[in-house]
Design an enzyme around this catalytic site. Structure first.
Site, PDB file in Angstrom:
ATOM      1  N   GLY A  68       0.806  -1.234   0.000  1.00  0.00           N
ATOM      2  CA  GLY A  68       0.000   0.000   0.000  1.00  0.00           C
ATOM      3  C   GLY A  68       0.830   1.271   0.000  1.00  0.00           C
ATOM      4  N   SER A  70       7.978   8.478  -2.953  1.00  0.00           N
ATOM      5  CA  SER A  70       8.681   9.692  -2.524  1.00  0.00           C
ATOM      6  C   SER A  70       8.966   9.630  -1.035  1.00  0.00           C
ATOM      7  N   VAL A 118      -0.448  21.001   1.793  1.00  0.00           N
ATOM      8  CA  VAL A 118      -1.550  20.092   2.099  1.00  0.00           C
ATOM      9  C   VAL A 118      -1.340  19.367   3.431  1.00  0.00           C
ATOM     10  N   LEU A 135      -1.704  21.717   6.533  1.00  0.00           N
ATOM     11  CA  LEU A 135      -3.065  22.169   6.847  1.00  0.00           C
ATOM     12  C   LEU A 135      -3.960  20.999   7.279  1.00  0.00           C
ATOM     13  N   VAL A 154      12.356  29.828   8.126  1.00  0.00           N
ATOM     14  CA  VAL A 154      12.855  29.208   9.356  1.00  0.00           C
ATOM     15  C   VAL A 154      14.373  29.063   9.234  1.00  0.00           C
ATOM     16  N   GLY A 210       7.186  19.584   1.665  1.00  0.00           N
ATOM     17  CA  GLY A 210       7.153  18.891   0.377  1.00  0.00           C
ATOM     18  C   GLY A 210       7.773  17.512   0.471  1.00  0.00           C
ATOM     19  N   LEU A 233       0.196  12.598  -6.128  1.00  0.00           N
ATOM     20  CA  LEU A 233      -1.124  12.215  -5.640  1.00  0.00           C
ATOM     21  C   LEU A 233      -1.360  10.740  -5.921  1.00  0.00           C
ATOM     22  N   HIS A 272     -32.660  18.098  -5.514  1.00  0.00           N
ATOM     23  CA  HIS A 272     -32.820  19.070  -4.432  1.00  0.00           C
ATOM     24  C   HIS A 272     -33.276  18.340  -3.175  1.00  0.00           C
TER      25      HIS A 272
HETATM   26  P1  FAD Z   1       4.382   5.200  -2.573  1.00  0.00           P
HETATM   27  O1  FAD Z   1       3.002   5.146  -2.088  1.00  0.00           O
HETATM   28  O2  FAD Z   1       5.350   6.082  -1.868  1.00  0.00           O
HETATM   29  O3  FAD Z   1       4.937   3.719  -2.602  1.00  0.00           O
HETATM   30  C1  FAD Z   1       6.244   3.403  -2.920  1.00  0.00           C
HETATM   31  C2  FAD Z   1       6.600   2.083  -2.269  1.00  0.00           C
HETATM   32  O4  FAD Z   1       7.846   1.664  -2.798  1.00  0.00           O
HETATM   33  C3  FAD Z   1       6.796   2.179  -0.775  1.00  0.00           C
HETATM   34  O5  FAD Z   1       5.967   1.243  -0.117  1.00  0.00           O
HETATM   35  C4  FAD Z   1       8.269   1.855  -0.556  1.00  0.00           C
HETATM   36  O6  FAD Z   1       8.507   1.120   0.630  1.00  0.00           O
HETATM   37  C5  FAD Z   1       8.582   1.022  -1.775  1.00  0.00           C
HETATM   38  N1  FAD Z   1       9.987   1.030  -2.161  1.00  0.00           N
HETATM   39  C6  FAD Z   1      10.804   2.102  -2.318  1.00  0.00           C
HETATM   40  N2  FAD Z   1      12.028   1.708  -2.717  1.00  0.00           N
HETATM   41  C7  FAD Z   1      11.976   0.359  -2.814  1.00  0.00           C
HETATM   42  C8  FAD Z   1      12.927  -0.633  -3.178  1.00  0.00           C
HETATM   43  N3  FAD Z   1      14.157  -0.308  -3.562  1.00  0.00           N
HETATM   44  N4  FAD Z   1      12.553  -1.913  -3.129  1.00  0.00           N
HETATM   45  C9  FAD Z   1      11.296  -2.268  -2.758  1.00  0.00           C
HETATM   46  N5  FAD Z   1      10.356  -1.381  -2.430  1.00  0.00           N
HETATM   47  C10 FAD Z   1      10.694  -0.085  -2.450  1.00  0.00           C
HETATM   48  N6  FAD Z   1      -2.357  11.605  -1.959  1.00  0.00           N
HETATM   49  C11 FAD Z   1      -3.650  11.676  -2.305  1.00  0.00           C
HETATM   50  O7  FAD Z   1      -3.983  11.540  -3.488  1.00  0.00           O
HETATM   51  N7  FAD Z   1      -4.635  11.879  -1.361  1.00  0.00           N
HETATM   52  C12 FAD Z   1      -4.341  12.047  -0.057  1.00  0.00           C
HETATM   53  O8  FAD Z   1      -5.243  12.220   0.766  1.00  0.00           O
HETATM   54  C13 FAD Z   1      -2.977  11.997   0.335  1.00  0.00           C
HETATM   55  N8  FAD Z   1      -2.646  12.141   1.636  1.00  0.00           N
HETATM   56  C14 FAD Z   1      -1.327  12.068   1.993  1.00  0.00           C
HETATM   57  C15 FAD Z   1      -1.004  12.264   3.318  1.00  0.00           C
HETATM   58  C16 FAD Z   1       0.313  12.207   3.725  1.00  0.00           C
HETATM   59  C17 FAD Z   1       0.654  12.409   5.182  1.00  0.00           C
HETATM   60  C18 FAD Z   1       1.330  11.917   2.769  1.00  0.00           C
HETATM   61  C19 FAD Z   1       2.766  11.805   3.195  1.00  0.00           C
HETATM   62  C20 FAD Z   1       1.019  11.730   1.443  1.00  0.00           C
HETATM   63  C21 FAD Z   1      -0.317  11.816   1.035  1.00  0.00           C
HETATM   64  N9  FAD Z   1      -0.687  11.661  -0.300  1.00  0.00           N
HETATM   65  C22 FAD Z   1      -1.999  11.757  -0.660  1.00  0.00           C
HETATM   66  C23 FAD Z   1       0.309  11.387  -1.356  1.00  0.00           C
HETATM   67  C24 FAD Z   1       0.319   9.887  -1.703  1.00  0.00           C
HETATM   68  O9  FAD Z   1       0.616   9.166  -0.547  1.00  0.00           O
HETATM   69  C25 FAD Z   1       1.336   9.603  -2.791  1.00  0.00           C
HETATM   70  O10 FAD Z   1       1.095  10.434  -3.901  1.00  0.00           O
HETATM   71  C26 FAD Z   1       1.244   8.154  -3.234  1.00  0.00           C
HETATM   72  O11 FAD Z   1       1.468   7.291  -2.160  1.00  0.00           O
HETATM   73  C27 FAD Z   1       2.266   7.871  -4.345  1.00  0.00           C
HETATM   74  O12 FAD Z   1       2.158   6.533  -4.718  1.00  0.00           O
HETATM   75  P2  FAD Z   1       3.402   5.739  -5.318  1.00  0.00           P
HETATM   76  O13 FAD Z   1       2.883   4.385  -5.644  1.00  0.00           O
HETATM   77  O14 FAD Z   1       4.062   6.526  -6.378  1.00  0.00           O
HETATM   78  O15 FAD Z   1       4.475   5.647  -4.131  1.00  0.00           O
HETATM   79  P1  NAI Z   2       3.376  20.893  -0.335  1.00  0.00           P
HETATM   80  O1  NAI Z   2       4.233  21.017  -1.537  1.00  0.00           O
HETATM   81  O2  NAI Z   2       1.927  20.729  -0.482  1.00  0.00           O
HETATM   82  O3  NAI Z   2       3.581  22.170   0.593  1.00  0.00           O
HETATM   83  C1  NAI Z   2       4.823  22.536   1.103  1.00  0.00           C
HETATM   84  C2  NAI Z   2       4.755  23.963   1.590  1.00  0.00           C
HETATM   85  O4  NAI Z   2       5.948  24.246   2.279  1.00  0.00           O
HETATM   86  C3  NAI Z   2       4.616  24.979   0.471  1.00  0.00           C
HETATM   87  O5  NAI Z   2       3.626  25.898   0.801  1.00  0.00           O
HETATM   88  C4  NAI Z   2       6.004  25.603   0.394  1.00  0.00           C
HETATM   89  O6  NAI Z   2       5.974  26.946  -0.056  1.00  0.00           O
HETATM   90  C5  NAI Z   2       6.423  25.523   1.854  1.00  0.00           C
HETATM   91  N1  NAI Z   2       7.860  25.544   2.083  1.00  0.00           N
HETATM   92  C6  NAI Z   2       8.836  24.970   1.340  1.00  0.00           C
HETATM   93  N2  NAI Z   2      10.041  25.191   1.909  1.00  0.00           N
HETATM   94  C7  NAI Z   2       9.806  25.905   3.038  1.00  0.00           C
HETATM   95  C8  NAI Z   2      10.637  26.433   4.053  1.00  0.00           C
HETATM   96  N3  NAI Z   2      11.940  26.243   4.040  1.00  0.00           N
HETATM   97  N4  NAI Z   2      10.055  27.120   5.064  1.00  0.00           N
HETATM   98  C9  NAI Z   2       8.703  27.304   5.103  1.00  0.00           C
HETATM   99  N5  NAI Z   2       7.886  26.844   4.149  1.00  0.00           N
HETATM  100  C10 NAI Z   2       8.414  26.135   3.150  1.00  0.00           C
HETATM  101  O7  NAI Z   2       4.037  19.707   0.510  1.00  0.00           O
HETATM  102  P2  NAI Z   2       3.502  18.860   1.743  1.00  0.00           P
HETATM  103  O8  NAI Z   2       2.416  19.566   2.437  1.00  0.00           O
HETATM  104  O9  NAI Z   2       4.722  18.468   2.483  1.00  0.00           O
HETATM  105  O10 NAI Z   2       2.912  17.588   1.036  1.00  0.00           O
HETATM  106  C11 NAI Z   2       3.715  16.805   0.154  1.00  0.00           C
HETATM  107  C12 NAI Z   2       2.880  16.235  -0.937  1.00  0.00           C
HETATM  108  O11 NAI Z   2       2.074  15.183  -0.450  1.00  0.00           O
HETATM  109  C13 NAI Z   2       1.906  17.233  -1.533  1.00  0.00           C
HETATM  110  O12 NAI Z   2       2.518  17.936  -2.581  1.00  0.00           O
HETATM  111  C14 NAI Z   2       0.807  16.382  -2.031  1.00  0.00           C
HETATM  112  O13 NAI Z   2       1.082  16.042  -3.358  1.00  0.00           O
HETATM  113  C15 NAI Z   2       0.870  15.157  -1.160  1.00  0.00           C
HETATM  114  N6  NAI Z   2      -0.261  15.168  -0.220  1.00  0.00           N
HETATM  115  C16 NAI Z   2      -1.518  15.176  -0.723  1.00  0.00           C
HETATM  116  C17 NAI Z   2      -2.601  15.219   0.112  1.00  0.00           C
HETATM  117  C18 NAI Z   2      -3.962  15.273  -0.466  1.00  0.00           C
HETATM  118  O14 NAI Z   2      -4.101  15.021  -1.639  1.00  0.00           O
HETATM  119  N7  NAI Z   2      -4.989  15.569   0.315  1.00  0.00           N
HETATM  120  C19 NAI Z   2      -2.456  15.228   1.564  1.00  0.00           C
HETATM  121  C20 NAI Z   2      -1.086  15.257   1.984  1.00  0.00           C
HETATM  122  C21 NAI Z   2      -0.047  15.202   1.103  1.00  0.00           C
END
Ligand code: FAD
Ligand code: NAI
EC number: 1.8.1.4
Length: 466
Positions: free
Chosen positions: A38, A145, A183, A186, A237, A272, A320, A445
């Site tokens: 996952g 990532s 994201v 917040l 910061v 990020g 995403l 509605h």
């Molecule tokens: P990942 O989900 O990162 O999966 C990569 C996998 O590869 C990992 O399990 C890792 O262990 C594995 N891996 C890495 N290197 C190796 C290796 N060498 N060998 C074997 N396995 C390996 N996105 C949304 O659309 N909606 C959200 O609500 C949302 N909420 C988020 C909340 C948070 C706190 C965070 C951090 C992210 C959120 N995201 C959200 C972003 C979302 O999690 C990512 O965009 C998504 O997981 C990317 O999918 P992926 O398959 O590219 O990689």
């Molecule tokens: P983000 O890219 O959304 O936001 C990072 C923020 O940090 C930006 O506003 C940027 O200007 C600021 N920033 C960068 N460097 C800084 C510094 N040195 N000091 C102060 N501010 C600084 O990244 P975030 O929130 O870490 O999320 C990472 C990614 O995970 C998102 O880009 C999103 O794609 C994904 N995500 C998606 C969610 C959703 O779809 N609901 C929920 C959580 C994460």
């Protein structure tokens, strides 16, 4: 063992690619270094954050709004341990679901770290150090990532935390300082504010949610401030001193000026994420990265090395889960000789706060910069019957339509259920539809979706309830 496809990483990109490949008759294996499938999304991202957002929202509703509905309950108390167990149960249910789907589709799953030994060869090293080499015609890299670090600021996941630590806190911090008004900052800031933290967000830019429509971001900031968030925008910061019990954060205006300090019990670094390619051996096989460390791919998700593909957070585009999933389907179809495709112009993004913020297509700023003439239709939830009766009237729907053709170019919503409502726009845009198409569609509605219809009517200044 020899495969048609080996997928590295079982996040939303990887596991979906594997399932689609297996559906298409390709002999498929996955390699995942976590103990559960996952990826980031299910284990430490989308799913656990949404569980805590849901639970903390319920807590706030019970505390602040039930009485107004005539529901008498004593002031709710917080049992954070149980709330965290609720979250974990949701995570486990989802990761087990992926495990089940992999089995159901007869996909071999290897737990271990993958390295590409050569095109067509994936070496898997298990936790106990044992390794094996798997042969394959195609490799899909879906390694996702990792958290972006701030130079000189160590993340210990207790006092100075990333999103992963912020999902695991054992007590509610009195003062939470979030670095980054994106994201994660917040959403997770909202979780802990609802549960009692004073939340201050320090953001480098002079606005929150860069990339979102400016009017929406400004409005959203006003709503969050009303909820108790404090913002220090345009602030850089420079230092975080971790005392072991808390932290002192030093910041100064990004444009230069006097430094200020702020005390925190917990500091969340959310600035990020960066593509994760560590240990894959890309150098050796010659897979090219771009200037931001992302794996370079062509329109067919192929890297510069034949037989090696990449998808998801590790390549360009929004980080995403649903973008990664769609790329997973597309790359599997391409490998199977079909016409896989992702429409990058129509990818919704949602911030799951309350109210939610959802966006798709172009922002006003992007249309202006591109010199595109457009009309705006806007409708506030204060004028929507369902929102009014539910007392969830913060926000609006904004539709941007081409001034000549009326084609919908972008839709931005702040409001209750914005994350569901945005899909009405997604379908319209995928079909190349116009604001007139939405306006002519009968909407039930009383629903929140009527605000979308009214915004479409407002494009030609004929909204009924405004
Ligand atoms: P990942 O989900 O990162 O999966 C990569 C996998 O590869 C990992 O399990 C890792 O262990 C594995 N891996 C890495 N290197 C190796 C290796 N060498 N060998 C074997 N396995 C390996 N996105 C949304 O659309 N909606 C959200 O609500 C949302 N909420 C988020 C909340 C948070 C706190 C965070 C951090 C992210 C959120 N995201 C959200 C972003 C979302 O999690 C990512 O965009 C998504 O997981 C990317 O999918 P992926 O398959 O590219 O990689
Ligand atoms: P983000 O890219 O959304 O936001 C990072 C923020 O940090 C930006 O506003 C940027 O200007 C600021 N920033 C960068 N460097 C800084 C510094 N040195 N000091 C102060 N501010 C600084 O990244 P975030 O929130 O870490 O999320 C990472 C990614 O995970 C998102 O880009 C999103 O794609 C994904 N995500 C998606 C969610 C959703 O779809 N609901 C929920 C959580 C994460």
């Amino acid at each position: 063992m020899s495969y048609d496809v080996i997928v590295i990483g079982t996040g939303p990109g990887g596991y979906v690619a594997a399932i689609r490949a297996a559906q298409l008759g390709l002999k498929t294996a996955v390699v995942e270094k976590r103990k559960t499938h996952g990826g980031t999304c299910l284990n430490v991202g989308c799913i656990p954050s949404k569980a805590l957002l849901h639970a903390s929202h319920m807590f706030e509703e019970a505390r602040d709004h039930f009485a107004g509905l005539g529901i008498g309950v004593s002031a709710p108390t917080l049992d954070l341990k149980t709330m965290q167990a609720f979250k974990q149960e949701g995570v486990d249910g989802n990761t087990k679901g992926v495990e089940f789907l992999l089995k159901k589709n007869k996909i071999d799953a290897f737990i271990g770290t993958a390295r590409i030994a050569a095109p067509g060869q994936v070496e898997v090293t298990a936790d106990d150090g044992s390794n094996q080499v798997l042969e394959t015609k195609n490799i899909i890299i879906a390694t996702g990532s990792d958290v972006t670090r701030l130079p000189g600021i160590e993340i210990d996941e207790k006092i100075v935390v990333s999103s992963t630590g912020a999902l695991e806190l054992e007590s509610v911090p009195k003062r939470l300082v979030v670095i980054g008004a994106g994201v994660i900052g917040l959403e997770l800031g909202s979780v802990w504010r609802r549960l009692g933290s004073e939340v201050t967000v320090v953001e480098y830019l002079d606005r929150i949610l860069p990339g979102m429509d400016g009017e929406v971001a400004k409005n959203f900031q006003r709503i969050l401030t009303k909820q108790g968030f404090q913002f220090k925008l345009g602030s850089k910061v420079t230092k975080v001193e971790n005392t072991g019990k808390g932290a002192t954060l030093t910041f100064e205006p990004a444009a230069g000026g006097a430094a200020e300090t702020i005390e925190a019990d917990v500091v969340l670094v959310a600035i990020g994420r960066v593509p994760y390619t560590q240990g894959l051996g890309l150098d050796r096989v010659g897979v090219q990265l771009d200037s931001r460390g992302r794996i370079q791919t062509d329109a067919h998700f192929s890297t510069n090395v034949t037989g090696i593909y990449a998808i998801g957070d590790v390549i360009a585009g929004p980080m995403l889960a649903h973008k990664a999933e769609d790329e997973g389907v597309a790359v599997a179809e391409i490998i199977a000789g079909k016409a896989g495709h992702v429409n990058y112009d129509v990818i919704p993004s949602v911030v799951y706060t309350f109210p939610e913020v959802a966006s798709i297509g172009k922002t006003e700023e992007e249309l202006k910069a591109a010199g595109v003439a457009y009309n705006v239709g806007k409708f506030p939830f204060t004028a929507n019957g369902r929102a009014k009766v539910n007392r969830t009237t913060d926000g609006f729907v904004k539709i941007l339509a081409d001034a000549t053709t009326d084609k919908v170019l972008g839709v931005h919503i702040i409001g209750p259920e914005a994350g569901n409502l945005i899909h009405e726009a997604a379908i319209t845009m995928e079909f190349g539809g116009s604001s007139e198409d939405i306006a002519r569609t009968c909407h039930a509605h009383p629903t929140l979706a009527e605000a979308v219809k009214e915004a479409a009517l407002a494009v030609e200044k004929r909204a009924i309830h405004m």
